[in-house]
Design a protein around this motif. Structure first.
Motif, PDB file in Angstrom:
ATOM      1  N   LYS A   1      -6.544 -11.150  -7.729  1.00 48.62           N
ATOM      2  CA  LYS A   1      -6.022 -10.831  -7.456  1.00 48.62           C
ATOM      3  C   LYS A   1      -4.161 -11.090  -8.230  1.00 48.62           C
ATOM      4  O   LYS A   1      -4.415 -12.181  -8.398  1.00 48.62           O
ATOM      5  CB  LYS A   1      -5.914 -10.496  -6.097  1.00 48.62           C
ATOM      6  CG  LYS A   1      -7.019 -10.236  -5.861  1.00 48.62           C
ATOM      7  CD  LYS A   1      -7.504 -10.069  -3.723  1.00 48.62           C
ATOM      8  CE  LYS A   1      -8.762  -9.831  -3.233  1.00 48.62           C
ATOM      9  NZ  LYS A   1      -8.279 -10.259  -1.836  1.00 48.62           N
TER      10      LYS A   1
ATOM     11  N   HIS B   1      -1.060 -11.981  -6.771  1.00 49.71           N
ATOM     12  CA  HIS B   1      -0.084 -13.326  -6.149  1.00 49.71           C
ATOM     13  C   HIS B   1       1.130 -12.607  -5.022  1.00 49.71           C
ATOM     14  O   HIS B   1       2.132 -12.267  -6.437  1.00 49.71           O
ATOM     15  CB  HIS B   1      -0.101 -14.544  -6.105  1.00 49.71           C
ATOM     16  CG  HIS B   1       0.036 -15.609  -4.536  1.00 49.71           C
ATOM     17  ND1 HIS B   1       1.518 -16.212  -4.693  1.00 49.71           N
ATOM     18  CD2 HIS B   1      -0.346 -15.969  -4.182  1.00 49.71           C
ATOM     19  CE1 HIS B   1       0.956 -17.268  -3.659  1.00 49.71           C
ATOM     20  NE2 HIS B   1       0.192 -17.178  -2.782  1.00 49.71           N
TER      21      HIS B   1
ATOM     22  N   HIS C   1      -3.767  -5.365   2.312  1.00 51.09           N
ATOM     23  CA  HIS C   1      -3.441  -6.268   1.423  1.00 51.09           C
ATOM     24  C   HIS C   1      -3.041  -7.572   2.767  1.00 51.09           C
ATOM     25  O   HIS C   1      -1.424  -7.477   3.082  1.00 51.09           O
ATOM     26  CB  HIS C   1      -3.517  -6.646   0.077  1.00 51.09           C
ATOM     27  CG  HIS C   1      -4.026  -5.051  -0.633  1.00 51.09           C
ATOM     28  ND1 HIS C   1      -5.076  -5.092  -1.170  1.00 51.09           N
ATOM     29  CD2 HIS C   1      -3.015  -3.662  -0.422  1.00 51.09           C
ATOM     30  CE1 HIS C   1      -5.361  -4.190  -1.910  1.00 51.09           C
ATOM     31  NE2 HIS C   1      -4.350  -3.259  -1.365  1.00 51.09           N
TER      32      HIS C   1
ATOM     33  N   TYR D   1      -1.537 -10.711  -1.221  1.00 43.89           N
ATOM     34  CA  TYR D   1      -2.236 -11.088  -2.755  1.00 43.89           C
ATOM     35  C   TYR D   1      -2.456  -8.971  -2.741  1.00 43.89           C
ATOM     36  O   TYR D   1      -2.318  -8.693  -1.715  1.00 43.89           O
ATOM     37  CB  TYR D   1      -3.499 -10.874  -2.925  1.00 43.89           C
ATOM     38  CG  TYR D   1      -3.715 -12.228  -2.973  1.00 43.89           C
ATOM     39  CD1 TYR D   1      -3.886 -13.418  -4.566  1.00 43.89           C
ATOM     40  CD2 TYR D   1      -3.821 -13.360  -1.825  1.00 43.89           C
ATOM     41  CE1 TYR D   1      -3.813 -13.985  -4.596  1.00 43.89           C
ATOM     42  CE2 TYR D   1      -4.110 -14.526  -2.410  1.00 43.89           C
ATOM     43  CZ  TYR D   1      -4.060 -15.069  -3.262  1.00 43.89           C
ATOM     44  OH  TYR D   1      -4.651 -16.378  -3.198  1.00 43.89           O
TER      45      TYR D   1
ATOM     46  N   PRO E   1      -3.693  -5.489  -4.933  1.00 48.47           N
ATOM     47  CA  PRO E   1      -4.817  -5.846  -6.394  1.00 48.47           C
ATOM     48  C   PRO E   1      -4.715  -6.150  -7.554  1.00 48.47           C
ATOM     49  O   PRO E   1      -3.674  -6.272  -7.739  1.00 48.47           O
ATOM     50  CB  PRO E   1      -5.392  -4.147  -6.761  1.00 48.47           C
ATOM     51  CG  PRO E   1      -4.712  -3.857  -4.831  1.00 48.47           C
ATOM     52  CD  PRO E   1      -3.736  -4.395  -4.833  1.00 48.47           C
ATOM     53  N   ALA E   2      -5.857  -6.596  -8.448  1.00 48.34           N
ATOM     54  CA  ALA E   2      -5.761  -6.533  -9.330  1.00 48.34           C
ATOM     55  C   ALA E   2      -4.579  -6.190 -10.540  1.00 48.34           C
ATOM     56  O   ALA E   2      -4.919  -4.733 -10.670  1.00 48.34           O
ATOM     57  CB  ALA E   2      -6.662  -6.856 -11.018  1.00 48.34           C
TER      58      ALA E   2
END
Length: 406
Positions: free
Chosen positions: A47, A49, A177, A180, A182-183
């Protein structure tokens, strides 16, 4: 003046800083330089930060700038909600503090301090904090465990620090969330800010008793979640803070009344008759619930739910008194009349309020005010979809009593 990098922990802790106390600064000791782990927008755990992770030898954590404490989140009760994915209310953030800061140029931001081992006793909801006031001691807490991130994930003891747009544990935008995003996404798009854009660059207004805008409506979603999970002490704490922030927050009074009612009801179920006698003679949770419902009704006389909640509380107090004081005739307990009056008022406001009919039925029956009236209300509640078999003991007693009248 001495530069911040050479200040000792004692200087931070005692609030003797002579520089610009309204300037954002690092929330940890600067000498020696803190260790930096995951930083803002850095990939980790698959993910991105949303804060910064810092570690120091003395482990002290300080307020990044003056402000007001708006959330003190303890570890979740691991007896019920331990572990990731189990509904743990600290959501892996562990012992957490959130502080509201009113920016000099307008607007507000919130600083978050997570994974704390301990929180300083002076840090309570609504408290005004000064620049560099001690918040607590960094740790590895999360998911109901004091050392979760150290023992289970091998991470060092550290502070997870965020600056964001709302006083919530989650991301401010979606609420989905924690720590973090999402990527391949940007924390900025979720209501986070890079703390390094604030340190030494932005200033706040001096924190006073009026720092919270009257127009701001405190976020009580966490309190509602606590109530759903039966964590009434935590709910009461959250709602008390919301009321302190906005003394006319009608919904907060109603919800706190319900939390007090449920807490009092739990206590009654585990008391002996003698214990109940003493408890009823003192100010107790049911009394506090009635006071909160009364305040909610005063703020909104058309709130049928508040009337219904107060009706249930009067009913519980009357039933408790009937058990604890068996030698007194039922007719002497005026709370049954008060309960009937409140349930009736709720029905007048909302004629389809099934729970109010069911509550009034119980008040008629237990208060010996008319079994036929009670049965009529049970049938009305059933017709409106209320699960009347939720209390089979009451229904069985009412049916037996009706047979005796024939």
């Amino acid at each position: 003046l001495t530069k911040p990098l050479s200040l000792s922990p004692q200087t931070f802790a005692t609030g003797t800083l002579q520089q610009d106390d309204l300037l954002f600064r690092m929330p940890v000791t600067q000498d020696p330089e803190p260790k930096k782990y995951l930083q803002y927008r850095q990939p980790g755990w698959g993910k991105i930060h949303a804060g910064i992770d810092l570690a120091t030898n003395d482990r002290l954590v300080f307020a990044t700038a003056p402000g007001r404490v708006v959330l003190v989140q303890p570890l979740c009760n691991k007896k019920h909600t331990h572990g990731p994915g189990q509904g743990c209310l600290d959501h892996g953030m562990g012992n957490t503090v959130i502080i509201e800061h009113e920016l000099e140029g307008g607007g507000k931001v919130y600083s978050l301090y997570a994974h704390l081992e301990t929180i300083d006793p002076a840090i309570k909801g609504g408290a005004i904090v000064k620049a560099n006031q001690v918040i607590g001691r960094m740790g590895a807490s999360g998911y109901g465990e004091t050392d979760y991130w150290l023992r289970r994930k091998g991470q060092p003891i550290h502070l997870h620090f965020e600056i964001k747009d709302k006083p919530v544990l989650s991301d401010p935008k979606t609420g989905q969330h924690y720590g973090y995003v999402p990527a391949n996404s940007n924390p900025d798009d979720y209501g986070y800010h890079n703390p390094y854009d604030f340190f030494g660059k932005k200033r706040v207004k001096k924190a006073t008793e009026t720092v919270t805008s009257k127009a701001a409506q405190p976020d009580i979603r966490q309190a509602i979640e606590y109530i759903k999970r039966g964590l009434y002490d935590q709910a009461i704490s959250e709602l008390s803070l919301a009321i302190k922030m906005n003394p006319n927050f009608q919904e907060a009074y109603r919800l706190r009344g319900w939390a007090y009612y449920q807490k009092g009801k739990q206590k009654v179920e585990n008391m002996s008759r003698v214990e109940m006698q003493d408890w009823l003679l003192e100010e107790n949770e049911l009394d506090k619930a009635i006071a909160d419902f009364t305040k909610a009704i005063k703020l909104n006389p058309k709130d049928a739910v508040a009337y219904c909640g107060r009706g249930w509380t009067y009913l519980e107090r009357a039933n408790s008194a009937a058990v604890a004081l068996r030698d007194i005739p039922i007719s002497e307990f005026l709370d049954y009349d008060r309960a009937i009056s409140d349930f009736t008022k709720a029905i007048q406001i909302n004629p389809k309020f099934a729970e109010a009919y069911y509550g009034r039925a119980q008040a008629y029956y237990f208060g010996e005010k008319g079994d036929k009236k009670a049965w009529e209300d049970v049938q009305r509640a059933k017709k409106l979809g209320y699960p009347i078999d939720i209390d089979p003991w009451f229904l069985r007693g009412l049916k037996e009593s009706l047979k005796g009248e024939k």
